[in-house]
Design a protein around this motif. Structure first.
Motif, short mmCIF file in Angstrom:
data_model
loop_
_atom_site.label_atom_id
_atom_site.label_comp_id
_atom_site.label_asym_id
_atom_site.label_seq_id
_atom_site.Cartn_x
_atom_site.Cartn_y
_atom_site.Cartn_z
N PRO A 32 0.80 -1.23 0.00
CA PRO A 32 0.00 0.00 0.00
C PRO A 32 0.84 1.28 0.00
N THR A 33 2.09 1.19 0.40
CA THR A 33 2.95 2.39 0.41
C THR A 33 3.70 2.56 -0.91
N LEU A 34 3.54 1.61 -1.83
CA LEU A 34 4.23 1.66 -3.12
C LEU A 34 3.57 2.71 -4.01
N VAL A 35 4.34 3.66 -4.46
CA VAL A 35 3.82 4.69 -5.36
C VAL A 35 4.76 4.84 -6.55
N ALA A 36 4.19 5.30 -7.63
CA ALA A 36 4.98 5.59 -8.83
C ALA A 36 5.18 7.11 -8.87
N PRO A 37 6.42 7.58 -8.79
CA PRO A 37 6.65 9.03 -8.77
C PRO A 37 6.25 9.74 -10.06
N ASP A 38 6.18 8.99 -11.15
CA ASP A 38 5.70 9.57 -12.41
C ASP A 38 5.16 8.42 -13.27
N PRO A 39 4.43 8.73 -14.32
CA PRO A 39 3.79 7.68 -15.14
C PRO A 39 4.76 6.62 -15.68
N HIS A 40 6.01 6.99 -15.84
CA HIS A 40 7.00 6.04 -16.35
C HIS A 40 7.13 4.83 -15.42
#
Length: 119
Positions: A32-40
């Motif tokens: 749940p803490t995993l995020v993508a900093p940008d669409p790439h």
């Protein structure tokens, strides 16, 4: 670090399978803490989620099969057991958990059967 070591994936025992599953569940708790900093990085994040899911399924299925069969080696169950484990393993999502069940392989529909097999 979990799927590559032979002690978890090639030479299996209940103790080590549970240890590996514990490591995977720790990773799952962090998803749940995993995020993508940008669409790439969205595809990389999705790949990570998929790898954790596939790894959990692998170790849960391995824990269900209490025998050795072909390349599947359990040190704590060294013999093949057609009577109890000539079955397909199914994994099903149960809330936030996963449960395993078995279904007999329909041996009558196969031309070749294991030596000594009787229904």
């Amino acid at each position: 670090n979990v799927m590559q070591p032979l002690k978890y994936t090639a030479w299996k025992s209940e103790e080590r399978l549970k240890e590996a599953l514990g490591k995977i569940l720790d990773l799952k708790a962090m998803l749940p803490t995993l995020v993508a900093p940008d669409p790439h990085y969205v595809s990389a994040a999705n790949e990570c989620r998929s790898m954790v899911l596939a790894s959990e399924m692998f170790f849960r299925a391995c824990l269900e099969r209490k025998e050795s069969r072909g390349w599947f080696l359990r040190e704590d169950f060294k013999e093949r057991d057609d009577r109890n484990f000539l079955k397909w393993i199914f994994l099903e999502k149960k809330g936030d958990d996963m449960a395993g069940s078995f279904e007999d392989v329909p041996m009558g529909s196969y031309r070749y059967q294991p030596e000594g097999w009787t229904a």
